[in-house]
Design a protein around this motif. Structure first.
Motif, mmCIF file in Angstrom:
data_model
loop_
_atom_site.group_PDB
_atom_site.id
_atom_site.type_symbol
_atom_site.label_atom_id
_atom_site.label_comp_id
_atom_site.label_asym_id
_atom_site.label_seq_id
_atom_site.Cartn_x
_atom_site.Cartn_y
_atom_site.Cartn_z
ATOM 1 N N ILE A 69 115.637 78.011 67.208
ATOM 2 C CA ILE A 69 115.457 77.540 65.837
ATOM 3 C C ILE A 69 115.152 78.752 64.990
ATOM 4 O O ILE A 69 114.260 79.529 65.322
ATOM 5 C CB ILE A 69 114.286 76.536 65.746
ATOM 6 C CG1 ILE A 69 114.676 75.214 66.401
ATOM 7 C CG2 ILE A 69 113.872 76.318 64.291
ATOM 8 C CD1 ILE A 69 113.533 74.219 66.499
ATOM 9 N N GLN A 70 115.916 78.911 63.911
ATOM 10 C CA GLN A 70 115.609 80.020 63.023
ATOM 11 C C GLN A 70 114.832 79.498 61.823
ATOM 12 O O GLN A 70 115.352 78.694 61.045
ATOM 13 C CB GLN A 70 116.893 80.716 62.564
ATOM 14 C CG GLN A 70 116.596 82.013 61.844
ATOM 15 C CD GLN A 70 117.680 82.388 60.859
ATOM 16 O OE1 GLN A 70 118.646 81.663 60.674
ATOM 17 N NE2 GLN A 70 117.490 83.507 60.194
ATOM 18 N N LEU A 71 113.605 79.926 61.675
ATOM 19 C CA LEU A 71 112.829 79.523 60.504
ATOM 20 C C LEU A 71 113.229 80.401 59.327
ATOM 21 O O LEU A 71 113.260 81.625 59.463
ATOM 22 C CB LEU A 71 111.331 79.650 60.792
ATOM 23 C CG LEU A 71 110.795 78.761 61.911
ATOM 24 C CD1 LEU A 71 109.314 79.040 62.152
ATOM 25 C CD2 LEU A 71 111.004 77.291 61.597
ATOM 26 N N GLY B 107 114.438 74.454 59.672
ATOM 27 C CA GLY B 107 114.799 75.156 60.910
ATOM 28 C C GLY B 107 115.343 74.204 61.951
ATOM 29 O O GLY B 107 116.363 74.470 62.597
ATOM 30 N N MET B 108 114.672 73.053 62.098
ATOM 31 C CA MET B 108 115.099 72.098 63.120
ATOM 32 C C MET B 108 116.449 71.473 62.776
ATOM 33 O O MET B 108 117.291 71.273 63.641
ATOM 34 C CB MET B 108 114.033 71.013 63.309
ATOM 35 C CG MET B 108 112.852 71.518 64.121
ATOM 36 S SD MET B 108 111.444 70.395 64.143
ATOM 37 C CE MET B 108 112.071 69.069 65.126
ATOM 38 N N LYS B 110 118.809 72.864 60.977
ATOM 39 C CA LYS B 110 119.812 73.896 61.164
ATOM 40 C C LYS B 110 120.212 74.004 62.637
ATOM 41 O O LYS B 110 121.395 74.100 62.968
ATOM 42 C CB LYS B 110 119.224 75.239 60.708
ATOM 43 C CG LYS B 110 120.132 76.022 59.796
ATOM 44 C CD LYS B 110 119.353 77.055 59.050
ATOM 45 C CE LYS B 110 119.612 78.436 59.557
ATOM 46 N NZ LYS B 110 118.774 79.430 58.864
ATOM 47 N N GLN B 111 119.210 73.950 63.488
ATOM 48 C CA GLN B 111 119.472 74.036 64.921
ATOM 49 C C GLN B 111 120.361 72.876 65.361
ATOM 50 O O GLN B 111 121.303 73.046 66.120
ATOM 51 C CB GLN B 111 118.134 74.026 65.679
ATOM 52 C CG GLN B 111 118.235 74.307 67.166
ATOM 53 C CD GLN B 111 118.242 73.037 68.004
ATOM 54 O OE1 GLN B 111 118.080 71.941 67.482
ATOM 55 N NE2 GLN B 111 118.451 73.189 69.291
ATOM 56 N N GLN B 112 120.043 71.682 64.818
ATOM 57 C CA GLN B 112 120.800 70.493 65.199
ATOM 58 C C GLN B 112 122.257 70.580 64.721
ATOM 59 O O GLN B 112 123.188 70.284 65.464
ATOM 60 C CB GLN B 112 120.132 69.263 64.595
ATOM 61 C CG GLN B 112 120.453 68.001 65.338
ATOM 62 C CD GLN B 112 119.663 66.819 64.809
ATOM 63 O OE1 GLN B 112 118.924 66.937 63.844
ATOM 64 N NE2 GLN B 112 119.828 65.683 65.431
ATOM 65 N N GLU B 114 123.971 73.314 64.053
ATOM 66 C CA GLU B 114 124.688 74.327 64.820
ATOM 67 C C GLU B 114 125.069 73.815 66.203
ATOM 68 O O GLU B 114 126.162 74.070 66.705
ATOM 69 C CB GLU B 114 123.835 75.600 64.936
ATOM 70 C CG GLU B 114 124.100 76.552 63.783
ATOM 71 C CD GLU B 114 123.000 77.580 63.604
ATOM 72 O OE1 GLU B 114 122.314 77.894 64.594
ATOM 73 O OE2 GLU B 114 122.825 78.055 62.466
ATOM 74 N N ARG B 115 124.148 73.070 66.788
ATOM 75 C CA ARG B 115 124.398 72.488 68.108
ATOM 76 C C ARG B 115 125.587 71.528 68.047
ATOM 77 O O ARG B 115 126.487 71.569 68.874
ATOM 78 C CB ARG B 115 123.133 71.751 68.555
ATOM 79 C CG ARG B 115 123.221 71.125 69.907
ATOM 80 C CD ARG B 115 122.151 71.659 70.790
ATOM 81 N NE ARG B 115 122.357 73.073 71.063
ATOM 82 C CZ ARG B 115 121.990 73.654 72.202
ATOM 83 N NH1 ARG B 115 121.403 72.956 73.122
ATOM 84 N NH2 ARG B 115 122.192 74.927 72.414
#
Lengths: 251, 125
Positions: A69-71, B107-108, B110-112, B114-115
């Motif tokens: 996770i990138q903050l 952040g969370m 964005k991660q999702q 991208e996944r």
């Protein structure tokens, strides 16, 4: 895929939370060491929290396809670790482990740190440098003194002795994951979280672990910024100490 | 009793007027919100009263047992500034907490995203 086993082993899902701030040199090594760890009956995932690093950490993470996770901006260790707990809650992990991205912690102790939660019903386990003789690296004299003072303060308010109050290698069960996802101290969270848990009468255990000196770069607590750190943490402990226990909503 | 010279009174009034105009412009240009302007309007009002009714201030000072009006004004001003800066700390703390929560959520997410993209690409291949 999980194979159905005839034995009554329930697979536990574990998340390793790795906060990383400017760790371009250490992170790859840390993850590779971690990936070499396998424990039967345990499924280990990891999530790296890139806390707004200003170096090439993000590029390294992307190039290696590490789950991260990138903050968008730097929150400090508390905010970063809490993100990990939120992630653990969202994806329903059984146990969350905090693990530094700088190579200080040794993944071979993950088994030791989760066993008390799985087998002895502990809520929270701290990997300790000062319990047992596993760790030759026990930090500098000044830090040890500071650590001891905080440890005594916590004992004064809770009656429980935790020796390594600043250890960042720790494991939390499902209930604590929820607690921390909702509320986690932001600045110097380690001693404060211990206080929060002990005040709520959670079962906290210390297990001996070996810690290394950082592989590259300097720690986030430069020169311990001793006095200011001690002052702030002491205030936090004192306020929690004299305060009444807030009702645990999830109990 | 009222021995404040007219010049001083006028100067104080001018100050209050400038102060009020400054607040007005700041709100108009959306540099501050109405919500946080209230306290400054209150301060302006207090200054206005102090400028107009110097005599009554002396009565109050005497009643409180403070020797001179200026001492009372300094004490009052100090107290007001103290309260204002404390409330600013409260506001900053709550804003900080909100920024942390937002940053974590972004952040969370964005991660999702991208996944999901990553998995979709895999499926297309």
């Amino acid at each position: 895929m999980v194979k159905k086993m005839s034995k009554k082993i329930i697979e536990k899902n574990i998340l390793v939370i790795i906060p990383a701030y400017n760790e371009e040199k250490n992170i790859v090594n840390t993850i590779h060491k971690l990936q070499n760890q396998t424990i039967p009956g345990i499924h280990i995932d990891y999530i790296i929290i890139n806390d707004g690093s200003t170096d090439n950490t993000e590029m390294v993470l992307q190039d290696n396809h590490f789950n991260h996770i990138q903050l968008p901006c730097n929150l400090g260790i508390g905010g970063a670790v809490q993100t990990g707990y939120k992630y653990a809650l969202k994806y329903n992990y059984d146990i969350a482990i905090q693990f530094d991205g700088d190579g200080q912690h040794d993944p071979s102790y993950i088994k030791d740190i989760i066993t008390p939660i799985i087998e002895e019903d502990y809520d929270f386990v701290i990997g300790s440098r000062f319990v047992g003789n596993e760790s030759e690296f026990k930090s500098t004299r000044l830090r040890r003194l500071g650590s001891r003072i905080l440890s005594c303060q916590i004992k004064l308010f809770t009656g429980k002795k935790i020796k390594d109050v600043t250890s960042g290698f720790r494991a939390a069960n499902k209930q604590i994951i929820k607690t921390f996802a909702n509320d986690y101290p932001s600045d110097y969270p380690e001693p404060e979280t211990i206080m929060i848990l002990l005040k709520r009468h959670k079962k906290v255990k210390e297990v001996p672990v070996r810690m290394h000196e950082r592989e590259n770069g300097t720690s986030s607590i430069k020169a311990f910024k001793s006095f200011y750190y001690m002052l702030r943490v002491s205030i936090a402990i004192f306020i929690l100490g004299i305060g009444r226990v807030e009702g645990d909503k999830d109990e | 009793m009222n021995n404040t010279p007219l010049q001083l009174k006028l100067a104080l009034l001018a100050l209050v007027v400038i102060f009020l105009i400054t607040i007005y412009i700041a709100i108009h240009k959306k540099k501050i919100t109405v919500r946080y302007s209230v306290v400054w309007f209150a301060a302006a009002l207090a200054m206005l009263i102090a400028a107009l009714f110097t005599g009554s201030l002396e009565v109050v000072a005497k009643w409180l047992g403070i020797e001179t009006v200026s001492n009372m004004i300094f004490l009052g001003g100090f107290a007001v500034l103290f309260i204002i800066s404390f409330s600013l700390t409260v506001i900053v703390s709550s804003l900080r907490q909100r920024v942390i929560t937002l940053t974590q959520e972004v952040g969370m997410l964005k991660q999702q995203v991208e996944r999901n993209d990553h998995n979709e690409n895999k499926n297309h291949q």
